[in-house]
Design a protein around this motif. Sequence first.
Motif, PDB file in Angstrom:
ATOM      1  N   TYR A  66       0.831  -1.262  -0.187  1.00 21.46           N
ATOM      2  CA  TYR A  66       0.247  -0.177   0.287  1.00 21.46           C
ATOM      3  C   TYR A  66       0.827   1.080   0.085  1.00 21.46           C
ATOM      4  CZ  TYR A  66      -2.830   3.178   1.536  1.00 21.46           C
ATOM      5  OH  TYR A  66      -4.264   4.693   1.495  1.00 21.46           O
ATOM      6  N   ARG A  67       1.762   1.534   1.000  1.00 21.64           N
ATOM      7  CA  ARG A  67       2.687   2.035   0.487  1.00 21.64           C
ATOM      8  C   ARG A  67       3.248   2.226  -0.733  1.00 21.64           C
ATOM      9  NH1 ARG A  67       4.158   0.337   5.724  1.00 21.64           N
ATOM     10  NH2 ARG A  67       6.429  -0.747   5.097  1.00 21.64           N
ATOM     11  N   GLU A  68       3.778   1.403  -1.254  1.00 25.85           N
ATOM     12  CA  GLU A  68       4.310   2.018  -2.526  1.00 25.85           C
ATOM     13  C   GLU A  68       3.536   1.928  -3.551  1.00 25.85           C
ATOM     14  OE1 GLU A  68       7.237   1.868  -5.539  1.00 25.85           O
ATOM     15  OE2 GLU A  68       7.771   1.203  -3.785  1.00 25.85           O
ATOM     16  N   ALA A  69       2.314   2.193  -3.453  1.00 26.32           N
ATOM     17  CA  ALA A  69       1.408   2.242  -4.621  1.00 26.32           C
ATOM     18  C   ALA A  69       1.102   4.012  -4.213  1.00 26.32           C
ATOM     19  CB  ALA A  69      -0.198   1.930  -4.258  1.00 26.32           C
ATOM     20  N   ILE A  70       1.443   4.390  -2.810  1.00 24.41           N
ATOM     21  CA  ILE A  70       1.285   5.608  -2.523  1.00 24.41           C
ATOM     22  C   ILE A  70       2.158   6.512  -2.779  1.00 24.41           C
ATOM     23  CG2 ILE A  70       0.725   7.533  -1.135  1.00 24.41           C
ATOM     24  CD1 ILE A  70      -1.591   5.904  -1.582  1.00 24.41           C
ATOM     25  N   ARG A  71       3.210   5.767  -3.129  1.00 25.67           N
ATOM     26  CA  ARG A  71       4.326   6.573  -4.049  1.00 25.67           C
ATOM     27  C   ARG A  71       4.209   6.458  -4.873  1.00 25.67           C
ATOM     28  NH1 ARG A  71       7.701   2.883  -0.316  1.00 25.67           N
ATOM     29  NH2 ARG A  71       7.429   3.492   1.330  1.00 25.67           N
ATOM     30  N   ILE A  72       3.921   5.732  -5.771  1.00 23.64           N
ATOM     31  CA  ILE A  72       3.585   6.034  -7.345  1.00 23.64           C
ATOM     32  C   ILE A  72       2.437   6.971  -7.672  1.00 23.64           C
ATOM     33  CG2 ILE A  72       1.893   5.061  -9.434  1.00 23.64           C
ATOM     34  CD1 ILE A  72       3.022   2.110  -8.243  1.00 23.64           C
ATOM     35  N   LEU A  73       1.529   6.761  -6.815  1.00 23.24           N
ATOM     36  CA  LEU A  73       0.409   7.618  -7.429  1.00 23.24           C
ATOM     37  C   LEU A  73       0.752   9.935  -6.490  1.00 23.24           C
ATOM     38  CD1 LEU A  73      -3.353   6.647  -5.709  1.00 23.24           C
ATOM     39  CD2 LEU A  73      -1.624   7.018  -7.759  1.00 23.24           C
ATOM     40  N   ALA A  74       1.876   9.336  -5.791  1.00 19.93           N
ATOM     41  CA  ALA A  74       2.479  10.536  -5.284  1.00 19.93           C
ATOM     42  C   ALA A  74       3.000  11.795  -6.424  1.00 19.93           C
ATOM     43  CB  ALA A  74       2.998  10.945  -3.642  1.00 19.93           C
ATOM     44  N   ALA A  75       4.505  10.288  -7.158  1.00 20.46           N
ATOM     45  CA  ALA A  75       5.244  10.819  -8.058  1.00 20.46           C
ATOM     46  C   ALA A  75       3.710  11.205  -9.392  1.00 20.46           C
ATOM     47  CB  ALA A  75       5.793   9.525  -8.631  1.00 20.46           C
ATOM     48  N   LYS A  76       2.747  10.869  -9.393  1.00 21.95           N
ATOM     49  CA  LYS A  76       1.802  11.636 -10.606  1.00 21.95           C
ATOM     50  C   LYS A  76       1.401  12.839  -9.822  1.00 21.95           C
ATOM     51  CE  LYS A  76       2.034   6.678 -12.665  1.00 21.95           C
ATOM     52  NZ  LYS A  76       2.784   6.885 -13.513  1.00 21.95           N
ATOM     53  N   GLY A  77       1.583  13.656  -9.061  1.00 20.38           N
ATOM     54  CA  GLY A  77       0.939  14.787  -8.550  1.00 20.38           C
ATOM     55  C   GLY A  77      -0.497  14.384  -7.647  1.00 20.38           C
ATOM     56  N   SER A  81       1.044  13.539   1.233  1.00 15.87           N
ATOM     57  CA  SER A  81       1.210  13.897   2.930  1.00 15.87           C
ATOM     58  C   SER A  81       1.401  14.401   3.220  1.00 15.87           C
ATOM     59  CB  SER A  81       1.792  12.567   3.066  1.00 15.87           C
ATOM     60  OG  SER A  81       1.944  11.103   2.267  1.00 15.87           O
ATOM     61  N   ARG A  82       0.765  15.187   4.755  1.00 22.75           N
ATOM     62  CA  ARG A  82       0.843  16.108   5.428  1.00 22.75           C
ATOM     63  C   ARG A  82       0.971  15.318   6.826  1.00 22.75           C
ATOM     64  NH1 ARG A  82      -3.433  21.039   4.199  1.00 22.75           N
ATOM     65  NH2 ARG A  82      -2.663  21.922   5.834  1.00 22.75           N
ATOM     66  N   PRO A  83       1.909  16.139   7.557  1.00 26.50           N
ATOM     67  CA  PRO A  83       2.006  15.520   8.640  1.00 26.50           C
ATOM     68  C   PRO A  83       1.118  16.083   9.545  1.00 26.50           C
ATOM     69  CG  PRO A  83       3.355  16.659   8.158  1.00 26.50           C
ATOM     70  CD  PRO A  83       2.695  17.120   6.577  1.00 26.50           C
ATOM     71  N   ILE A  85      -2.198  14.723   9.537  1.00 25.27           N
ATOM     72  CA  ILE A  85      -3.127  14.264   8.616  1.00 25.27           C
ATOM     73  C   ILE A  85      -3.699  13.712   7.619  1.00 25.27           C
ATOM     74  CG2 ILE A  85      -4.742  15.808   7.092  1.00 25.27           C
ATOM     75  CD1 ILE A  85      -3.751  18.545   7.641  1.00 25.27           C
ATOM     76  N   GLY A  86      -2.209  12.721   7.172  1.00 26.36           N
ATOM     77  CA  GLY A  86      -2.472  11.775   6.604  1.00 26.36           C
ATOM     78  C   GLY A  86      -1.956  12.332   4.633  1.00 26.36           C
ATOM     79  N   THR A  87      -2.897  11.029   4.331  1.00 32.48           N
ATOM     80  CA  THR A  87      -2.599  11.047   2.749  1.00 32.48           C
ATOM     81  C   THR A  87      -3.560  12.068   2.105  1.00 32.48           C
ATOM     82  OG1 THR A  87      -0.855   9.681   1.933  1.00 32.48           O
ATOM     83  CG2 THR A  87      -2.311  10.143   0.698  1.00 32.48           C
ATOM     84  N   GLN A  88      -3.175  12.728   1.521  1.00 31.12           N
ATOM     85  CA  GLN A  88      -4.725  13.640   1.186  1.00 31.12           C
ATOM     86  C   GLN A  88      -4.391  13.919  -0.330  1.00 31.12           C
ATOM     87  OE1 GLN A  88      -4.160  17.658   2.698  1.00 31.12           O
ATOM     88  NE2 GLN A  88      -6.462  18.225   3.093  1.00 31.12           N
ATOM     89  N   VAL A  89      -5.722  13.563  -1.320  1.00 34.12           N
ATOM     90  CA  VAL A  89      -6.293  13.687  -2.449  1.00 34.12           C
ATOM     91  C   VAL A  89      -5.594  15.003  -2.694  1.00 34.12           C
ATOM     92  CG1 VAL A  89      -7.597  13.596  -4.934  1.00 34.12           C
ATOM     93  CG2 VAL A  89      -7.756  12.103  -2.819  1.00 34.12           C
ATOM     94  N   SER A  90      -4.889  15.471  -3.805  1.00 28.86           N
ATOM     95  CA  SER A  90      -4.183  16.617  -4.217  1.00 28.86           C
ATOM     96  C   SER A  90      -5.039  17.698  -5.526  1.00 28.86           C
ATOM     97  CB  SER A  90      -3.025  16.488  -5.715  1.00 28.86           C
ATOM     98  OG  SER A  90      -1.574  16.061  -4.752  1.00 28.86           O
ATOM     99  N   ALA A  91      -4.924  18.899  -5.601  1.00 28.24           N
ATOM    100  CA  ALA A  91      -6.096  19.354  -6.489  1.00 28.24           C
ATOM    101  C   ALA A  91      -5.513  19.120  -7.641  1.00 28.24           C
ATOM    102  CB  ALA A  91      -5.666  21.289  -6.012  1.00 28.24           C
TER     103      ALA A  91
END
Length: 262
Positions: A66-77, A81-83, A85-91
């Motif tokens: 799951y962490r690796e999946a989140i890294r993939i999504l973060a690399a695509k914008g 992640s916010r301290p 708060i957690g992982t947030q969907v970007s604008a």
Amino acid sequence: MTAAQPQATAARKPRHRTPRPRSLRLHGTVARDLGIRIVSGVLKPGEILEGEIAASLQFNVSRTAYREAIRILAAKGLVHSRPKIGTQVSARREWHLLDPDVLGWIFTNEPEEALIESLFELRRIVEPDAARLAAMRRTDEQLARMKAGLDGVAQHGFATEVGRRCDESFHSALLEASGNDFIVSLTSGVAAAIAITTAFKQHRLPAPHDALPVHLAVFEAIAAQDAQGAHDAMAKLVDRGLTDTMEARDPGGQRGPISVCC
């Protein structure tokens, strides 16, 4: 048996690769699932994703996957992640919309009309002038690659994956032939947009228009070093693509002419 013989015997034994951990095979599936939810609006900008433990249970994967999946999504914008708060969907303005995976996820379901129009607006800005430059700057080798791509389309058709790869080769060679490094840097995104929208049209329209003649008109103008002719033919090709993609999105709908440029 000599000392060298045991080594030679050992060398002939087949080497077995260590299987990839299951978590590494699953993270791409999780990223795709979440990515589709984000670009389709099921998960909206600003929304907080589930915590790592709950999400890994939901997707039946390890926390590592799951962490690796989140890294993939973060690399695509798509997420950040916010301290505390957690992982947030970007604008949406932060999404890498020309990323081939993101484009594919957008066209998995029902892409928004405005997003389709924006995509073709970008193509209308870039590709006609790229074709104009290609007519002035192309090399014989680049021209040969364009022809080979169209020959492949003629043989296999746009409805096949092989044919769409050939079409992608034509457009990639054309952008390269522009001789402009900034235009060339868009090749991956533009080629992905073309391949994905072509597949979308082919799968959803019972009898899509044959785009090969317009492609050939672009090629012939570039071959003849007719800069304006290449520009105009490519503009016509992009406009035709927009009309067909909109029709594929709403096959039974009635719509008038669509403008993608001023």
